[in-house]
Structures are given as structure tokens and as C-alpha cells.
Design a protein around this motif. Structure first.
Motif, short mmCIF file in Angstrom:
data_model
loop_
_atom_site.label_atom_id
_atom_site.label_comp_id
_atom_site.label_asym_id
_atom_site.label_seq_id
_atom_site.Cartn_x
_atom_site.Cartn_y
_atom_site.Cartn_z
N PRO A 61 4.13 -1.45 -2.89
CA PRO A 61 5.22 -1.52 -2.12
C PRO A 61 5.40 -1.99 -0.83
O PRO A 61 4.41 -2.16 -0.23
N GLU A 62 6.41 -1.67 -0.21
CA GLU A 62 6.43 -1.58 1.29
C GLU A 62 5.60 -1.08 2.05
O GLU A 62 5.36 0.17 1.50
N PRO A 63 4.76 -1.31 3.31
CA PRO A 63 3.87 -0.60 3.93
C PRO A 63 4.37 0.54 4.60
O PRO A 63 5.59 0.60 4.91
N ALA A 64 3.63 1.38 4.68
CA ALA A 64 3.87 2.63 5.76
C ALA A 64 3.82 2.06 7.13
O ALA A 64 4.62 2.54 8.01
N MET A 98 0.70 -10.69 8.06
CA MET A 98 0.86 -9.30 8.45
C MET A 98 -0.32 -8.51 7.98
O MET A 98 -0.67 -8.80 6.50
N ILE A 99 -0.73 -7.54 8.53
CA ILE A 99 -1.60 -6.40 8.21
C ILE A 99 -0.94 -5.39 7.65
O ILE A 99 -0.08 -4.78 8.32
N ARG A 100 -0.98 -5.13 6.45
CA ARG A 100 -0.12 -3.98 5.78
C ARG A 100 -1.16 -2.74 5.63
O ARG A 100 -2.44 -2.83 5.08
N ALA A 101 -0.60 -1.48 5.78
CA ALA A 101 -1.15 -0.41 5.50
C ALA A 101 -0.17 0.71 4.95
O ALA A 101 0.66 1.00 5.08
N HIS A 102 -0.72 1.11 3.64
CA HIS A 102 -0.19 2.04 2.57
C HIS A 102 -0.74 3.33 2.59
O HIS A 102 -1.89 3.50 2.96
N GLU A 103 0.22 4.23 2.29
CA GLU A 103 -0.22 5.74 2.25
C GLU A 103 -0.99 5.97 1.11
O GLU A 103 -0.99 5.02 -0.10
N VAL A 104 -1.65 7.10 0.85
CA VAL A 104 -2.58 7.46 -0.41
C VAL A 104 -1.77 7.28 -1.68
O VAL A 104 -2.38 6.63 -2.47
N ALA A 105 -0.67 7.88 -1.62
CA ALA A 105 0.21 7.84 -2.97
C ALA A 105 0.40 6.52 -3.38
O ALA A 105 0.68 6.36 -4.64
N GLN A 106 0.60 5.86 -2.42
CA GLN A 106 0.89 4.14 -2.89
C GLN A 106 -0.13 3.64 -3.42
O GLN A 106 0.13 2.84 -4.42
N VAL A 107 -1.12 3.76 -2.85
CA VAL A 107 -2.28 3.26 -3.25
C VAL A 107 -2.83 3.61 -4.54
O VAL A 107 -3.14 3.03 -5.65
N ARG A 108 -2.63 4.92 -4.78
CA ARG A 108 -3.00 5.71 -6.17
C ARG A 108 -2.09 5.11 -7.29
O ARG A 108 -2.84 4.93 -8.30
N GLU A 109 -0.98 5.06 -7.04
CA GLU A 109 0.01 4.59 -7.95
C GLU A 109 -0.23 3.19 -8.33
O GLU A 109 -0.49 2.67 -9.55
#
Length: 478
Positions: free
Chosen positions: A206-209, A1-12
Motif C-alpha cells: 500500500p502507500e508507504p509510511a 521514489m524510495i518507499r518505506a513501509h511499517e512492519v504491519a504493512q510488510v507482514r500483510e
């Protein structure tokens, strides 16, 4: 699975990791990965000419540190500042390795007698606002035609939405860190990323966007019959498609449904069209009980009646083309247990939502989510990168396929394919996601690099399934 996370998730996640690492360790990992990708792209470092477009943030720092690595290996590296300041430690490393700083105003003169091998876009990081500010657009114009490698994301795109409301970089390769971002999977930004390469940083996320299925994921979701299977237990899919004006749509939708993923296909439609369906597909039968319906492809004036009849069965439904125009105003007017997959292209979705096609194409994810919530349905928005969105916002992107797939009737095949997967027992989200992936993969095989017709896509679905089950999914889809 290729996952993509939002900026806030990455920063945390980065903050948690940074607390455990020595200062500068995370940037060192990112810069090393970037430098490795550049060397591989260039086929070496010695004698290569590299231009770094350096903004004030950490992406600019990554570019400077990577540039220092290339300079130590014999590359000629110029750092062109895109703001008043550059990352101090990264700049010191570049200068110490023999790199140079070139003022944007002097770049044009420098380029007159020099061929540049690659441009590194470190202008704006993932926290930047969309769009580009001077001198970036002017400098990029000077470097037009040179391959571009973007650091994390192409500068100027909206990282969290995939939208491109202003000027932005168009990259040939994007090297991203820790995880994918929505801009890598959602158009129009995804189209500006080129090939995407991920450098793992060891983030706990966490779970990806947004996510994208790989060949392995699709193989695991395929409805494989067990030894005791018979045609009814494998699922029966019904097709209400075609009309006197568009009989071919029925043939193509049935072809998508009859690819072997369900146990039986039933066709219900005009008598003349039904006869053509029986001649082309003798295994297809008439009216009876089904586990899922496909409705709307080529339905013309009969689409409203076909949709109403389909809803009365209270089984999952794939709604396409002409039937989309006859949806109720909202989910409030639907049966409480309705289970839908809506399959519009951008123009159809614009008509459904009362906006312009250009607005949908500029913000496809936003409009797909709006439709999913309004009709409490899974929405499969067709496009270069197909989006599958649920009412609760879960999103998958699929970029399998080929530009040759933009041909009449391809959507009818997709509708039948998704309907067969629904009848076989997949959830609307999985059926739409797997159907989109298989449809694109089969089209790529049918095309073999050249033109194709929609019927060929259906004929190549069994080959795609066989290869997946044999564990030979191709790396381009991983």
C-alpha cells in the motif's frame, strides 16, 4: 521514489505472497539477495572468514542460508547463536555446506589468531523489540572494527519509528527485503544502517509510511517555465529577514530565493539591510504583491512584527528561526486558510514544543508529526536526514548533502529556496521536499569534499537544477 513501509504493512503483503509460493521460496529469495550482497562486498567468497550472529527468527534463517551459500563457495563461516534456537532448515543447510556453530563463550578464544572479514547481523528481525539482550552486546564488542552487514535492519532499532531507545547494531551495509522500512529513512536509526540495499521480493504494498525523493522525482516536480512565461507568472517571492544585528541572514535568505526558480524576489526589511541586499542582488526589488513569503531568518527583535505583517497577506509562508518563537499556541489562532512551512532545527522544535533538544533528537519523526498537527503546517525538520511532515502524517526524508553543510547561514538559504518553490506554485509538501533535496545536492557540489560557506550553496543551486533537467542526477541520490 524510495518507499518505506511499517512492519504491519510488510507482514500483510508477505502473507499474501506466501500463500502463492512454495514453502521456503520467499526465504530463498531473501537469502540469495543477501549472499550476493556479501560476495560483492567481500570481492568474492573463497578464503573469506564470515561470522553470522544468528537470532531465533527468520532474519537468522536468512543469515544461515546466505552463510551456506558462502561456505559452498569456499568461505569459512561460523554461526554464533544469539538465542537457544536457530532456524532448523537454515542451520542444517549451513552445516551441510561445511559451516560451523561456535558458542558465544568460545568466540573470544577463536578470534585470537583469526581475522574476520565480515559480521552478518541476523540477531533480531523486523518484528523484534528495540534493544539488544545478552549475549549480543558482548559478542559485538569482541567483533568491534569488523565490517557489519545487517539483515533487513540493524538489530535493536525501532523499525517503525526510527528511534533507538537501547543498545543496537551499527551496520556498514543493510540488506533489506521487499521494501524499505522507516528505520532506513528516519534518524537516529537511519544513521545506524550504513548503505541500504533493497532485494525485491515482488510484494504488493500500500502507500508507504515514509518516502524519499530520487533525482528523477525532483526533476519531475521542478517548476519549469513554459514558452509564454514572464516574471509574474513564474511567481514572486517576498523575503522578510535580517535585522541590524544579523544583516547577513537577509543576504543569504535572498540568495536562496534568487536562485532562478521564481520570477521575482522582493525584499522588505530595515533600510540599511535593504541597501546591502540591493548591492549584492540588484535584481531584487522592494515591497509589493507576492505569491509566497519567507520570514524570520535573522529577524531578531523585529521577527514578531514581521510575522504578523506576513500573515496579513494570506499567502503561503515559510517560517524560520526567530519567527518560530512567535507562532500562536496552535492552529486555532491562525487564519483558516493559512498555508505554512515551518523550518526548525532540533533545538528550535524543542522550544516550540516545550521539551528538551535531546528528546527531539532521539525521536525526530514523532516530534515533527506533533508540530505538524499542532500548527496544521508542513514541518521541515532540519538534520542529517531532513524530515518533511504534513498535518495528515505524510512524510518524506531527504539525506542529500554533506556534513560540511552544518555551517552558519545554510538554513537561511534553505528558507529562501523553499519560499521560491512555493511562489512558483508547488504545494508546501513538495516545495519543502524539493527544497531540502536541492539544498543538499547543491551543498555537495559546492563542497567537493571539503569545507563550504552558506553562500556557495545558493550559487550551486542552478547547476543542480540544470543537471536534473538534463537527466544526469547522480546515483548516490537514487
Amino acid at each position: 521514489m524510495i518507499r518505506a513501509h511499517e512492519v504491519a504493512q510488510v507482514r500483510e503483503a508477505e502473507a499474501v505472497l506466501l500463500a502463492r509460493l512454495p514453502e521456503g521460496a520467499l526465504m530463498a529469495r531473501a537469502a540469495t539477495g543477501l549472499a550476493t550482497a556479501l560476495v560483492e562486498l567481500l570481492g568474492g567468497a573463497y578464503g573469506r572468514r564470515v561470522v553470522l550472529l544468528v537470532g531465533p527468527g527468520d532474519n537468522g534463517g536468512d543469515a544461515l542460508w546466505a552463510g551456506a551459500t558462502l561456505a559452498r563457495r569456499g568461505a569459512q563461516v561460523w554461526a554464533v547463536p544469539m538465542a537457544e534456537r536457530m532456524h532448523p532448515a537454515g542451520l542444517a543447510a549451513l552445516l551441510g555446506a561445511g559451516g560451523q556453530v561456535v558458542d558465544p563463550g568460545a568466540l573470544g578464544e577463536r578470534l585470537e589468531d583469526v581475522r574476520v572479514d565480515v559480521v552478518v547481523d541476523g540477531i533480531v528481525g523486523i518484528g523484534g523489540r528495540p534493544g539488544l539482550r545478552e549475549p549480543a552486546p558482548e559478542v559485538l564488542e569482541l567483533l568491534a572494527g569488523v565490517p557489519v552487514v545487517a539483515v533487513d535492519v540493524p538489530s535493536g532499532v525501532d523499525v517503525d519509528t526510527g528511534e533507538t531507545p537501547g543498545p543496537h547494531v551499527r551496520a556498514d551495509l543493510t540488506v533489506t527485503f521487499g521494501t524499505g522500512k522507516p528505520a532506513h529513512l528516519v534518524d537516529p536509526a537511519a544513521a545506524a544502517c550504513g548503505q541500504v540495499r533493497l532485494v525485491d521480493l515482488g510484494l504488493d504494498l500500500p502507500e508507504p509510511a515514509v518516502e524519499a525523493l530520487t533525482a528523477t522525482d525532483v526533476a519531475a516536480l521542478l517548476p519549469v517555465p513554459d514558452p509564454q512565461a514572464q516574471k509574474y507568472t513564474r511567481g514572486v517571492v517576498g523575503v522578510r529577514a535580517g535585522s541590524s544585528a544579523y544583516p547577513g541572514a537577509a543576504l543569504l535568505c535572498v540568495a536562496g530565493a534568487a536562485t532562478g526558480l521564481a520570477g521575482m524576489v522582493r525584499y522588505v526589511g530595515p533600510a540599511a539591510v535593504a541597501e546591502r541586499v540591493r548591492q549584492a542582488h540588484p535584481e531584487v526589488v522592494g515591497a509589493g504583491r507576492v505569491q509566497a513569503w519567507c520570514v524570520g531568518s535573522g529577524g531578531d527583535d523585529e521577527a514578531a512584527e514581521a510575522l504578523a505583517a506576513t500573515l496579513a497577506d494570506r499567502v503561503p509562508v515559510v517560517v524560520d528561526a526567530d519567527a518560530l518563537a512567535h507562532l500562536p499556541e496552535s492552529a486555532a489562532d491562525l487564519p483558516a486558510d493559512a498555508s505554512w512551512v515551518l523550518t526548525p532545527h532540533a533545538g528550535e522544535l524543542a522550544r516550540m514544543l516545550g521539551c528538551r533538544r535531546e528528546q527531539v533528537e532521539a525521536a525526530p519523526w514523532r516530534h515533527a508529526r506533533q508540530a505538524a498537527q499542532r500548527w496544521q503546517a508542513t514541518v521541515l525538520l532540519k538534520g542529517r536526514s531532513t524530515l518533511v511532515v504534513t498535518p495528515d502524517g505524510r512524510t518524506r526524508s531527504s539525506s542529500t548533502g554533506t556534513p560540511w553543510l552544518a555551517t552558519a547561514g545554510a538554513g537561511d538559504v534553505l528558507t529562501g529556496l523553499v519560499g521560491a518553490l512555493l511562489a512558483a506554485g508547488l504545494s508546501p509538501y513538495d516545495a519543502a521536499s524539493v527544497g531540502a533535496w536541492l539544498h543538499g545536492d547543491a551543498a555537495t557540489r559546492a563542497s567537493a569534499g571539503g569545507p563550504l560557506q552558506a553562500g556557495a550553496v545558493a550559487r550551486h543551486v542552478p547547476e543542480s537544477v540544470r543537471r536534473l533537467l538534463a537527466g544526469v542526477g547522480e546515483s548516490r541520490h537514487e
